[in-house]
Design an enzyme around this catalytic site. Structure first.
Site, PDB file in Angstrom:
ATOM      1  N   HIS A  72      66.610 -40.576 -34.653  1.00 21.26           N
ATOM      2  CA  HIS A  72      65.468 -41.472 -34.783  1.00 21.26           C
ATOM      3  C   HIS A  72      65.789 -42.768 -35.521  1.00 21.26           C
ATOM      4  O   HIS A  72      64.971 -43.698 -35.531  1.00 21.26           O
ATOM      5  CB  HIS A  72      64.297 -40.757 -35.468  1.00 21.26           C
TER       6      HIS A  72
ATOM      7  N   ASP B 265      55.424 -37.690 -34.248  1.00 19.79           N
ATOM      8  CA  ASP B 265      56.532 -37.083 -34.994  1.00 19.79           C
ATOM      9  C   ASP B 265      55.987 -36.023 -35.935  1.00 19.79           C
ATOM     10  O   ASP B 265      54.879 -36.153 -36.476  1.00 19.79           O
ATOM     11  CB  ASP B 265      57.242 -38.178 -35.813  1.00 19.79           C
TER      12      ASP B 265
ATOM     13  N   HIS C  52      57.410 -35.600 -38.711  1.00 12.45           N
ATOM     14  CA  HIS C  52      57.766 -36.144 -40.014  1.00 12.45           C
ATOM     15  C   HIS C  52      57.215 -37.556 -40.185  1.00 12.45           C
ATOM     16  O   HIS C  52      56.883 -38.224 -39.207  1.00 12.45           O
ATOM     17  CB  HIS C  52      59.297 -36.167 -40.164  1.00 12.45           C
TER      18      HIS C  52
ATOM     19  N   ASP D 284      59.063 -40.025 -41.711  1.00 11.56           N
ATOM     20  CA  ASP D 284      60.188 -40.964 -41.614  1.00 11.56           C
ATOM     21  C   ASP D 284      59.959 -42.169 -42.508  1.00 11.56           C
ATOM     22  O   ASP D 284      60.276 -43.306 -42.149  1.00 11.56           O
ATOM     23  CB  ASP D 284      60.419 -41.385 -40.163  1.00 11.56           C
TER      24      ASP D 284
ATOM     25  N   HIS E 220      67.859 -41.083 -40.329  1.00  8.34           N
ATOM     26  CA  HIS E 220      66.822 -40.802 -39.328  1.00  8.34           C
ATOM     27  C   HIS E 220      65.495 -40.409 -39.972  1.00  8.34           C
ATOM     28  O   HIS E 220      64.479 -40.345 -39.278  1.00  8.34           O
ATOM     29  CB  HIS E 220      67.288 -39.755 -38.317  1.00  8.34           C
TER      30      HIS E 220
ATOM     31  N   ASP F  56      59.358 -38.551 -30.991  1.00  9.11           N
ATOM     32  CA  ASP F  56      60.375 -37.637 -31.487  1.00  9.11           C
ATOM     33  C   ASP F  56      60.057 -36.264 -30.905  1.00  9.11           C
ATOM     34  O   ASP F  56      58.940 -35.756 -31.064  1.00  9.11           O
ATOM     35  CB  ASP F  56      60.320 -37.611 -33.023  1.00  9.11           C
TER      36      ASP F  56
ATOM     37  N   ASP G 222      60.760 -33.450 -31.900  1.00  9.42           N
ATOM     38  CA  ASP G 222      60.341 -32.421 -32.852  1.00  9.42           C
ATOM     39  C   ASP G 222      58.850 -32.472 -33.135  1.00  9.42           C
ATOM     40  O   ASP G 222      58.319 -31.634 -33.874  1.00  9.42           O
ATOM     41  CB  ASP G 222      61.162 -32.469 -34.138  1.00  9.42           C
TER      42      ASP G 222
ATOM     43  N   GLU H 101      65.859 -37.642 -30.579  1.00  9.20           N
ATOM     44  CA  GLU H 101      66.148 -36.385 -31.277  1.00  9.20           C
ATOM     45  C   GLU H 101      66.332 -35.183 -30.351  1.00  9.20           C
ATOM     46  O   GLU H 101      66.171 -34.040 -30.786  1.00  9.20           O
ATOM     47  CB  GLU H 101      65.088 -36.094 -32.350  1.00  9.20           C
TER      48      GLU H 101
END
Length: 315
Positions: free
Chosen positions: A113, A135, A137, A139, A152, A238, A240, A287
């Site tokens: 990412h 995402d 997360h 980030d 990332h 992303d 994930d 990712e």
């Protein structure tokens, strides 16, 4: 009797040409495998999915970024491989800006990412840009706050020039404001990220919000926020973000993510808004790690979701 869509929009054709660009980059994650993401997404049926969506696209190949084998780790472990990431960001930003100037919408295939730093910087060079970050997360770490030193986990903070990134102009995205930045589906935030995001003008929709309200209304509101008063929007996906049961081939899986169908709904809402208002300036899909995947399931998911963002429909 023939079937006809109740939606007046013709979903069979995405009007703007799309430039597919691979960035086989793994230094932001400090882990092998994610650099093979562009190949996995292409092998997962990207061309066929875009063809089905009626997208006018050109695959312009891959950039040749620095690799793990060619780079020593940074002396400062708080931000690993930062010099190489700066080089990659500059190269990708220039290429994204060129594709946009030529009239294309870049579809950037990661890679980890950290590549979004280059995509956003290039997309925002001549446009006030909103950002939607799908995402697990936030980030929003910096070299000072990151528990791992892996970049990332920092690209959104970099885009805003937050913290350490205020002294790194190569990492920032001009014309990207906090109030037009939206994180959708967050479910794993570090303590420092949580505190910063609470005090910022960034909008964060967690998985709890999606559970309560539904993915459609949340995505629609995210689009409203990201596009308010700006020219265009960058979407960063992303893999994930999805639940690991649906997308196992990612480096930082977090249980409790969106389902495969919810992810499609979100991308379809992006396509609907773009069809109505022509707002999508760039999209990155990141990712995918085939080393961690099961029969390229995640590569296939990435290809299908990208096509949905460009208008692919069941009917």
């Amino acid at each position: 009797m023939s079937l006809q869509s109740t939606n007046s929009r013709d979903h069979s054709r995405y009007v703007s040409p799309v430039a597919v660009l691979g960035v086989p980059f793994a230094l932001g994650a400090d882990r092998r495998g994610v650099d093979m993401g562009p190949s996995a997404i292409r092998y997962g049926g990207l061309s066929a999915a875009l063809d089905t969506a009626g997208v006018d696209y050109t695959d312009v190949g891959d950039l040749s970024p620095p690799t793990l084998q060619s780079q020593p780790a940074s002396a400062d472990a708080s931000a690993k491989y930062l010099d190489a990431i700066a080089e990659m960001t500059d190269t990708l930003a220039d290429r994204v800006a060129t594709e946009i100037a030529d009239g294309s919408v870049p579809l950037v295939l990661g890679g980890d990412h950290s590549i979004a730093m280059g995509t956003m910087r290039g997309a925002a060079q001549t446009s006030e840009l909103g950002v939607i970050w799908f995402d697990a997360h936030g980030d929003y770490n910096t070299p000072t706050t990151s528990p791992s030193g892996n970049v990332h986990g920092m690209p959104l903070a970099a885009a805003h020039g937050y913290g350490d990134f205020a002294e790194m102009p190569w990492a920032t995205a001009p014309n990207v404001a906090e109030e037009n930045t939206v994180i959708v589906g967050a479910r794993s935030l570090d303590a420092d990220e949580r505190a910063v995001l609470r005090e910022s003008d960034i909008s964060v929709f967690t998985m709890e919000d999606i559970d309560k309200r539904g993915i459609g209304p949340v995505t629609d509101e995210a689009l409203d926020i990201a596009t308010d008063g700006v020219d265009d929007v960058h979407v960063s996906l992303d893999l994930d973000w999805l639940d690991p049961d649906d997308a196992p081939g990612v480096g930082t899986p977090v249980p409790g993510g969106v389902t495969y169908r919810e992810a499609h709904t979100a991308m379809e809402r992006v396509a609907d808004r773009d069809a109505a208002e022509s707002v999508l300036r760039s999209l990155d899909v990141v990712e995918v790690n085939p080393i961690l995947d099961q029969r390229n399931t995640t590569g296939e998911r990435a290809a299908e979701l990208a096509a949905s963002a460009f208008g692919k429909r069941i009917l």
